[in-house]
Design a protein around this motif. Structure first.
Motif, mmCIF file in Angstrom:
data_model
loop_
_atom_site.group_PDB
_atom_site.id
_atom_site.type_symbol
_atom_site.label_atom_id
_atom_site.label_comp_id
_atom_site.label_asym_id
_atom_site.label_seq_id
_atom_site.Cartn_x
_atom_site.Cartn_y
_atom_site.Cartn_z
ATOM 1 N N VAL A 271 41.420 -15.142 51.862
ATOM 2 C CA VAL A 271 40.566 -14.869 53.089
ATOM 3 C C VAL A 271 40.250 -13.555 53.009
ATOM 4 O O VAL A 271 39.026 -12.838 53.386
ATOM 5 N N LEU A 272 41.175 -12.704 53.030
ATOM 6 C CA LEU A 272 41.024 -11.214 53.103
ATOM 7 C C LEU A 272 40.296 -10.396 51.906
ATOM 8 O O LEU A 272 39.435 -9.774 52.388
ATOM 9 N N LEU A 273 40.474 -11.183 50.788
ATOM 10 C CA LEU A 273 39.538 -10.498 49.613
ATOM 11 C C LEU A 273 37.949 -10.859 49.981
ATOM 12 O O LEU A 273 37.110 -10.214 49.679
ATOM 13 N N GLY A 274 37.693 -12.375 50.480
ATOM 14 C CA GLY A 274 36.433 -12.596 50.851
ATOM 15 C C GLY A 274 35.718 -11.866 51.894
ATOM 16 O O GLY A 274 34.518 -11.602 51.794
ATOM 17 N N ARG A 275 36.500 -11.086 52.702
ATOM 18 C CA ARG A 275 36.108 -10.334 53.881
ATOM 19 C C ARG A 275 36.192 -9.099 53.404
ATOM 20 O O ARG A 275 35.595 -8.069 54.415
ATOM 21 N N ASN A 276 36.703 -8.732 52.535
ATOM 22 C CA ASN A 276 36.609 -7.139 51.904
ATOM 23 C C ASN A 276 35.943 -7.362 50.534
ATOM 24 O O ASN A 276 36.948 -6.915 49.605
ATOM 25 N N PRO A 277 34.600 -7.460 50.289
ATOM 26 C CA PRO A 277 34.248 -7.431 48.876
ATOM 27 C C PRO A 277 34.578 -6.235 48.016
ATOM 28 O O PRO A 277 34.686 -6.467 46.910
ATOM 29 N N ASP A 278 34.551 -4.958 48.819
ATOM 30 C CA ASP A 278 34.888 -3.683 47.771
ATOM 31 C C ASP A 278 36.502 -3.923 47.210
ATOM 32 O O ASP A 278 36.394 -3.567 46.308
ATOM 33 N N ILE A 279 37.327 -4.279 48.095
ATOM 34 C CA ILE A 279 38.602 -4.635 47.559
ATOM 35 C C ILE A 279 38.545 -5.725 46.383
ATOM 36 O O ILE A 279 39.238 -5.549 45.491
ATOM 37 N N GLU A 280 38.035 -6.635 46.797
ATOM 38 C CA GLU A 280 37.855 -7.693 45.792
ATOM 39 C C GLU A 280 37.316 -7.336 44.481
ATOM 40 O O GLU A 280 37.920 -7.516 43.390
ATOM 41 N N ALA A 281 36.368 -6.589 44.471
ATOM 42 C CA ALA A 281 35.496 -5.978 43.141
ATOM 43 C C ALA A 281 36.756 -5.086 42.509
ATOM 44 O O ALA A 281 36.809 -5.125 41.270
ATOM 45 N N ARG A 282 37.173 -4.328 43.234
ATOM 46 C CA ARG A 282 38.230 -3.375 42.612
ATOM 47 C C ARG A 282 39.569 -4.178 41.784
ATOM 48 O O ARG A 282 39.853 -3.813 40.800
ATOM 49 N N LEU A 283 39.958 -5.357 42.381
ATOM 50 C CA LEU A 283 41.060 -6.091 42.124
ATOM 51 C C LEU A 283 40.497 -6.897 40.778
ATOM 52 O O LEU A 283 41.253 -6.841 39.704
ATOM 53 N N CYS A 284 39.303 -7.744 40.964
ATOM 54 C CA CYS A 284 38.731 -8.208 39.812
ATOM 55 C C CYS A 284 38.549 -7.249 38.395
ATOM 56 O O CYS A 284 38.784 -7.457 37.341
ATOM 57 N N ALA A 285 37.999 -6.040 38.832
ATOM 58 C CA ALA A 285 38.062 -4.933 37.618
ATOM 59 C C ALA A 285 39.087 -4.828 36.958
ATOM 60 O O ALA A 285 39.261 -4.682 35.864
ATOM 61 N N GLU A 286 40.250 -4.610 37.634
ATOM 62 C CA GLU A 286 41.682 -4.461 37.269
ATOM 63 C C GLU A 286 41.898 -5.620 36.346
ATOM 64 O O GLU A 286 42.713 -5.430 35.191
ATOM 65 N N ASP A 288 40.242 -7.938 34.910
ATOM 66 C CA ASP A 288 39.268 -7.935 33.676
ATOM 67 C C ASP A 288 39.811 -6.971 32.504
ATOM 68 O O ASP A 288 39.877 -7.442 31.398
ATOM 69 N N ALA A 289 40.036 -5.662 33.089
ATOM 70 C CA ALA A 289 40.594 -4.663 32.157
ATOM 71 C C ALA A 289 41.846 -4.970 31.416
ATOM 72 O O ALA A 289 42.140 -4.653 30.378
ATOM 73 N N VAL A 290 42.789 -5.585 32.383
ATOM 74 C CA VAL A 290 44.178 -5.783 31.663
ATOM 75 C C VAL A 290 44.212 -7.117 30.785
ATOM 76 O O VAL A 290 44.621 -7.151 29.818
ATOM 77 N N LEU A 291 43.612 -8.173 31.473
ATOM 78 C CA LEU A 291 43.753 -9.540 30.809
ATOM 79 C C LEU A 291 42.571 -10.061 29.884
ATOM 80 O O LEU A 291 42.921 -10.477 28.918
ATOM 81 N N GLY A 292 41.323 -9.396 29.937
ATOM 82 C CA GLY A 292 40.365 -10.046 29.158
ATOM 83 C C GLY A 292 40.231 -11.240 29.218
ATOM 84 O O GLY A 292 39.930 -11.932 30.277
ATOM 85 N N GLN A 293 40.477 -11.862 27.902
ATOM 86 C CA GLN A 293 40.228 -13.403 27.833
ATOM 87 C C GLN A 293 41.736 -14.166 27.985
ATOM 88 O O GLN A 293 41.913 -15.309 27.924
ATOM 89 N N ASP A 294 42.561 -13.397 28.452
ATOM 90 C CA ASP A 294 44.131 -13.924 28.199
ATOM 91 C C ASP A 294 44.607 -14.493 29.776
ATOM 92 O O ASP A 294 44.022 -14.022 30.524
#
Length: 460
Positions: A271-286, A288-294
């Motif tokens: 819920v908090l991420l959905g209401r704070n898209p900038d924070i969600e985007a930063r989390l998803c970028a992290e 993606d960068a760390v996990l890739g396809q794993d």
């Protein structure tokens, strides 16, 4: 205790017979915040009992840690014994100490780390089952997912076919005990009312699921690294293991507390991420960068500091265990006030976690506040989502690991989109729950961010 010390002050506005019950039941969280604003120790009258809210971290530490032997669990918590029996949450004295020692090896840090793969695979199975943009209830989804995780990781069992029955039973038990009526007026439970029969049926359903797991596991050869295997093999210094009744009580406690609280934390996080898209985007970028396809593992979490910060900040704003209580078992002085034996003391994480002295802009969702060493700088009980002292939640590391792994796994594939923009309504019952469904749709992650393959280990 000095007989000259005054009793703690009582909040104004108490009504005859019911005291502050009506005001408290109308909005418990706001009422607790109003008590804290009046001073370090202020009382409320809830029907036949008086309870006092303790505000300052140093005083909370005294109750939970340095002088913990002068207290036991409060009356409200002990009332849960009618469901949980003598599990870790409700037991006291020698029973609690013996059980804690028997359970502790199963929650050692290295043992918890081994559960990470099961958590990730369960979350991946859930993600692969989703239909894009299908309208769903987020909280119900998280309850079912964490139920499967706790059953697999702790009991090496699959309860998916009973998930709906278990969810209904848990909801009913939580509702009945969460309003405090049965605890404040135990004689009410003896009345021949339909809800009381339904409560007994709900407890019987949970017993049936848990005892079925135990019976199935007792029939297997000994061995295994899950919690139930360890409990079946555990013995104390006298060579005694847990009886069937003791096993039931501990499994009931871990089963209920071990999945609902994490489900709530995950629901609130999305819920908090959905209401704070900038924070969600930063989390998803992290992610993606760390996990890739794993899939995430216990080892990769050290490289996901922002994901951990999101979980910590969620637990600050919406701690599933929003308040804990103790009862004085001897006379003492606290905050300069006289505390007679039997006094009920409450400590509210929901209140302390919103203290602007320690958390500037306390109502804002700011995961960045946890990236600069805040945990080490805070007073010990300014932030305590899992309680503290000898009675700290034994599953705290399991819950943190699970929440972070599930969050990262789902966000590899989907964004959770809220379909209701109204403020999140809360029900502070036994735990802090959303009032009603959280209606969402799972939107596939944007293609430029990933081209995911199926995990190397099949989640089926």
């Amino acid at each position: 205790m000095s007989s000259a010390a005054p009793l703690p002050p009582m909040a104004p506005g108490a009504l005859p017979l019911v005291g502050h019950s009506l005001a408290y039941r109308g909005d418990p969280l706001s009422f607790l915040l109003s008590l804290a604003a009046r001073g370090p120790l202020v009382g409320m009258r809830l029907g036949p009992i008086d309870a006092y809210l303790l505000r300052e971290p140093d005083d909370i530490e005294r109750v939970l840690v340095t002088e913990h032997r002068r207290f036991w669990k409060d009356r409200m918590t002990r009332g849960l014994g009618r469901v949980l029996g003598d599990g870790l949450l409700t037991s006291e004295g020698d029973i609690w100490l013996r059980h804690r020692r028997l359970l502790a090896p199963a929650f050692h840090r290295e043992r918890i780390a081994a559960y990470g793969n099961d958590m990730a695979l369960a979350a991946e199975r859930f993600a692969l089952s989703l239909q894009p943009r299908e309208v769903r209830d987020l909280h119900r989804d998280m309850m079912r997912l964490t139920l499967n995780i706790v059953a697999k990781a702790l009991f090496d069992s699959d309860v998916d076919d009973r998930a709906a029955d278990v969810a209904r039973a848990i909801n009913f038990v939580t509702d009945r005990f969460g309003d405090g009526l049965i605890t404040l007026y135990p004689w009410v439970e003896r009345l021949p009312l339909p809800d009381h029969r339904r409560l007994r049926d709900a407890i019987a359903t949970l017993d049936d699921v848990l005892l079925g797991i135990v019976r199935e596991r007792r029939a297997r050869p000994r061995g295994g690294s899950d919690l139930l295997s360890m409990l079946l093999a555990a013995e104390d210094d006298a060579g005694r293991g847990l009886s069937d009744r003791e096993m039931r009580d501990e499994l009931m406690t871990l089963f209920l507390a071990g999945h609902e609280t994490t489900a709530l934390a995950l629901s609130f996080a999305f819920v908090l991420l959905g209401r704070n898209p900038d924070i969600e985007a930063r989390l998803c970028a992290e992610i993606d960068a760390v996990l890739g396809q794993d899939l995430p593992t216990t080892d990769t979490l050290a490289r996901l500091p922002y994901a951990r910060a999101v979980v910590l900040e969620t637990l600050r704003l919406y701690p599933p265990a929003y308040a804990i209580g103790r009862e004085a078992i001897e006379d003492l002085t606290l905050c300069g006030y006289r505390i007679p034996r039997g006094t009920q003391l409450w400590m509210a994480q929901y209140v302390n976690h919103r203290d602007a002295r320690y958390f500037p802009e306390p109502e804002r969702f700011l995961p960045d506040r946890w990236l600069g060493g805040l945990e080490r700088a805070l007073p010990r009980f300014a932030y305590y989502p899992f309680g503290g002292g000898p009675r700290i939640c034994i599953g705290n590391q399991f819950s943190l690991l699970e929440a972070t792994i599930v969050l990262a796994t789902i966000l590899r594939r989907f964004r959770v989109r809220l379909l209701d923009s109204s403020p999140l309504a809360l029900d502070p019952l036994i735990t802090l729950r959303p009032r009603g469904p959280i209606v969402v749709a799972y939107e596939p992650a944007p293609p430029p961010e990933r081209e995911l393959l199926r995990p190397a280990v099949s989640p089926s």
